[in-house]
Design a protein around this motif. Structure first.
Motif, short mmCIF file in Angstrom:
data_model
loop_
_atom_site.label_atom_id
_atom_site.label_comp_id
_atom_site.label_asym_id
_atom_site.label_seq_id
_atom_site.Cartn_x
_atom_site.Cartn_y
_atom_site.Cartn_z
N SER A 68 31.14 36.48 29.44
CA SER A 68 32.56 36.19 29.22
C SER A 68 33.36 36.31 30.51
CB SER A 68 33.12 37.15 28.17
OG SER A 68 32.41 37.06 26.95
N GLY A 69 32.98 37.27 31.38
CA GLY A 69 33.68 37.41 32.66
C GLY A 69 33.54 36.17 33.52
N VAL A 70 32.36 35.56 33.51
CA VAL A 70 32.16 34.34 34.28
C VAL A 70 33.04 33.21 33.75
CG1 VAL A 70 30.48 32.56 34.89
CG2 VAL A 70 29.82 34.97 34.95
N VAL A 71 33.13 33.08 32.42
CA VAL A 71 33.95 32.02 31.83
C VAL A 71 35.42 32.26 32.13
CG1 VAL A 71 34.62 30.91 29.66
CG2 VAL A 71 32.24 31.60 30.04
N PHE A 72 35.91 33.49 31.95
CA PHE A 72 37.33 33.78 32.23
C PHE A 72 37.65 33.58 33.70
CE2 PHE A 72 37.40 36.47 28.23
CZ PHE A 72 38.32 35.67 27.58
N ASN A 73 36.73 33.90 34.58
CA ASN A 73 36.96 33.72 36.01
C ASN A 73 37.11 32.24 36.37
OD1 ASN A 73 35.22 33.29 38.87
ND2 ASN A 73 36.85 34.84 38.93
N GLU A 74 36.41 31.38 35.67
CA GLU A 74 36.49 29.95 35.96
C GLU A 74 37.70 29.30 35.32
OE1 GLU A 74 34.65 28.15 37.89
OE2 GLU A 74 33.27 29.76 38.44
N MET A 75 38.14 29.80 34.14
CA MET A 75 39.17 29.11 33.39
C MET A 75 40.56 29.70 33.58
SD MET A 75 37.30 26.81 32.07
CE MET A 75 38.61 26.04 31.13
N GLU A 76 40.69 30.99 33.90
CA GLU A 76 41.99 31.64 33.97
C GLU A 76 42.41 31.84 35.42
OE1 GLU A 76 43.74 32.13 31.32
OE2 GLU A 76 42.15 31.57 29.91
N THR A 77 43.78 31.94 35.60
CA THR A 77 44.34 32.10 36.94
C THR A 77 45.00 33.45 37.14
OG1 THR A 77 46.41 31.09 36.17
CG2 THR A 77 44.73 29.62 37.13
N ASP A 78 44.98 34.34 36.15
CA ASP A 78 45.60 35.66 36.26
C ASP A 78 44.81 36.51 37.26
OD1 ASP A 78 45.96 38.66 35.21
OD2 ASP A 78 47.70 37.47 34.59
N ASP A 79 45.53 37.48 37.90
CA ASP A 79 44.88 38.33 38.90
C ASP A 79 43.74 39.16 38.31
OD1 ASP A 79 46.58 37.35 40.79
OD2 ASP A 79 48.02 39.02 40.64
N ASN A 80 43.85 39.56 37.02
CA ASN A 80 42.79 40.36 36.40
C ASN A 80 41.51 39.56 36.18
OD1 ASN A 80 44.14 42.87 36.14
ND2 ASN A 80 45.32 42.03 34.43
#
Length: 656
Positions: free
Chosen positions: A328-340
């Motif tokens: 899930s971290g890999v997917v969120f890193n690719e799709m989201e732009t938030d600093d977290n």
């Protein structure tokens, strides 16, 4: 029913066929028996010092048999093969002494049967088939320091250590208040407690290499004696280095070492400041030793066993959580732009904070929300997956806890049963259990000669009779008397001692045949009796050949001695027991008797033939009458049908 005295472990019965003395208190045998009964203490209490010998008790062998049942080394009914039993008993003994002799014949090994029951095994344990093993000084010292139940000295040592633990924990709490202790205070008391902890730890470490592990740990003893399949050929002996390493690897011993470590590090470090606040706080963990002293020990063991058996479920849970967070971290890193979600580790941490219940409320770097459709959909899937993921291990751990708790209850029940079994004398089990028939005993006051009528009833009691036992039994029992006119308002209850002897002829299938003798010996606390007393014994109807009459009751003669404690000398009632289950009589009635040959004359045969012909003629006339009646019924039925047809035709013509 009560036993006199209250001690149930004392020998008040003899072996089969032995004769007990009959008579009053003037008889030397009865006096010796009474002294033997009153001097025997109730149970075995711990001494002031640990025992000097290790005893192979019935409880140890009962737990050994139960462990063999759990591992499938016995039959379903609990019977164990002689060869298998000898194998694991030998391992049990070798863990303490490899050269200790064992009397195998005492366990029933000389019988024709090759299967041993618990009764056979217990017989060998009671007969001391396995001798006691001497315990040396280091082992006794280690028992004193670790096992509070080994002796009174060990209990006092545990209480003293408990007091030191409470004081040490209290000082840690008090020193946290700067208003009470602006600087370090009460250091002398703290040093004294640490010195006590240090002496305890060093003494145990010094004794551990020289102490046999089987003496200090019952669980370890049974584990190596009856190992699970796959480890049956492992050695039961431990080297001194192995014993020391096993001692130092125990969690509570590690806690004890960490608890005293800061004091000695600061002592040898001098004035140099060493940040040992965290290590010093670990001394609070020593408070867990308090639990070992109380009733919470069983609960603590159940929790520890549950966690130990549930490690696989925890490992699987951690693996799934780690994989879920990483993917899930890999997917969120690719799709989201938030600093977290700027890096994969930060995005995985954000997911982990939401996978672990309650973590996102207090952890750092867990703010922010997914802004994309893919991120929102993935978060929804994560919440559903989280609910499914945490339910499974919770259910497994809960089921494991129930299983371990049930095993613990079974073990506690087993120990209670063995303790009750040990408290009974082998020859008096039939006296103390509730499945033995009883005979009615009556004692009444006699105001005249031996042939005089009965006087005032002193009381009625019930004495057990071993008519269902297959071997000869002889014992002296005491029963209370109730319902009499002399029943006291306060004080001791009236009672009477009787000797019961049973010589069976046949005991099978619930039936019993044999000779029963009941001998009254002496009464107790019969304060309302002004003169001599009589004792009567009544056997219930159905236990004797005659259903009524003098065969089921017996009356003694007059007593002698003190009225408060009358004595009957040489007076015995004998009963012929013939108890039938009814099955034998039924089978006997159902047996067909052989047919007797029938011889008849010519006249008898001719008369029988004539009777048969007459019966046939009568049956023929009856059949003719029935045929005539049937013919008349048919004719009348046809006439009725014909009239009905004519009437219908007439009605049709009239209507036209």
């Amino acid at each position: 029913l009560k036993l006199r005295p209250a001690c149930v472990s004392s020998l008040r019965s003899t072996s089969a066929g032995a004769a007990l003395p009959v008579g009053g208190m003037g008889t030397p045998g009865y006096e010796a028996m009474s002294e033997e009964l009153t001097e025997e203490p109730l149970g075995d209490s711990s001494g002031w010092l640990p025992p000097t010998e290790f005893e192979f008790t019935t409880l140890l062998f009962r737990e050994l048999l139960q462990r063999m049942q759990q591992l499938g080394y016995t039959q379903k009914d609990g019977k164990v093969h002689v060869s298998i039993f000898r194998r694991y008993v030998r391992r049990l003994v070798n863990a303490l002494d490899t050269e200790l002799p064992i009397n195998w014949e005492a366990f029933g090994g000389n019988k024709d049967e090759v299967w041993l029951t618990w009764k056979d095994i217990r017989q060998g344990v009671v007969a001391r088939a396995v001798p006691d093993v001497p315990v040396h000084f280091c082992e006794r010292l280690l028992q004193t320091l670790e096992d509070p139940s080994s002796s009174w000295l060990a209990l006092f040592n545990s209480v003293a250590m408990f007091f030191c633990i409470i004081v040490s924990v209290g000082l840690v709490i008090i020193q946290s208040y700067k208003s009470i202790c602006p600087k370090e205070c009460h250091s002398e008391i703290e040093s004294l407690c640490v010195l006590a902890f240090s002496f305890d730890f060093v003494a145990r470490v010094s004794c551990a290499p020289f102490s046999r592990h089987a003496i200090a740990s019952r669980d370890w003893h049974l584990d190596v004696a009856v190992p699970p399949p796959g480890r049956t050929n492992t050695s039961v002996l431990m080297t001194r280095l192995h014993r020391l390493g096993d001692f130092l690897s125990k969690p509570l011993n590690i806690v004890d070492f960490i608890a005293i470590l800061p004091f000695w590090v600061q002592l040898f470090a001098g004035n140099r400041t060493i940040p040992l606040a965290f290590i010093r706080s670990l001394r609070l963990i020593r408070f867990l030793r308090v639990i070992k002293m109380g009733k919470f020990n069983a609960t603590l063991q159940v929790l520890g066993t549950t966690l130990a058996r549930s490690t696989q479920s925890v490992y699987v849970l951690l693996i799934y959580v780690g994989l879920t967070c990483t993917i899930s971290g890999v997917v969120f890193n690719e799709m989201e732009t938030d600093d977290n979600f700027s890096t994969v580790p930060r995005a995985a941490w954000w997911v982990a904070a939401r996978m672990v219940p309650g973590m996102h409320k207090g952890a750092n770097w867990v703010t922010g929300k997914p802004q994309t459709v893919v991120g929102a959909a993935l978060l929804t899937v994560l919440f559903i997956w989280k609910g499914m993921l945490w339910i499974l291990p919770y259910a497994q751990i809960g089921n494991m806890f129930k299983s371990v708790w049930k095993e613990n209850e079974e073990m506690m029940k087993l120990r209670a049963d063995v303790k009750l079994e040990d408290s009974r004398s082998p020859g008096r089990v039939w006296v103390e259990e509730g499945g033995t028939p009883t005979a009615t005993v009556e004692v009444w006051e006699s105001t005249g000669s031996p042939g005089a009528e009965r006087g005032v009833l002193v009381g009625v009691g019930a004495v057990p009779v071993p008519i269902l036992e297959e071997t000869e039994k002889t014992a002296v029992v005491s029963t209370d008397l109730w319902g009499g006119a002399t029943q006291p308002w306060v004080g001791s209850t009236p009672s009477v001692d009787l000797q019961v002897s049973w010589k069976p002829a046949e005991v099978k299938g619930g039936g019993s045949r044999g000779s029963l003798t009941v001998t009254p010996l002496r009464g107790h606390n019969l304060g309302g009796v002004s003169k001599s007393a009589r004792c009567g014994v009544t056997i219930p109807l159905g236990l004797v050949p005659q259903q009524a009459g003098p065969g089921h009751s017996w009356q003694s003669g007059l007593s002698t001695g003190d009225a408060d404690s009358p004595v009957w000398e040489g007076q015995t009632g004998t009963f012929s027991i013939a108890l039938s289950t009814g099955a034998a009589k039924k089978d006997k009635d159902e047996v067909k008797k052989p047919a007797k040959p029938v011889t008849r004359s010519f006249e008898e045969t001719k008369a029988n033939v004539q009777k048969a012909l007459m019966l046939l003629d009568a049956h023929e006339r009856q059949l003719g009458d029935l045929s005539f009646c049937a013919k008349g019924i048919s004719e009348r039925t046809a006439a009725v049908e014909k009239n009905m047809v004519h009437s219908q035709e007439h009605q049709s013509a009239a209507s036209l």
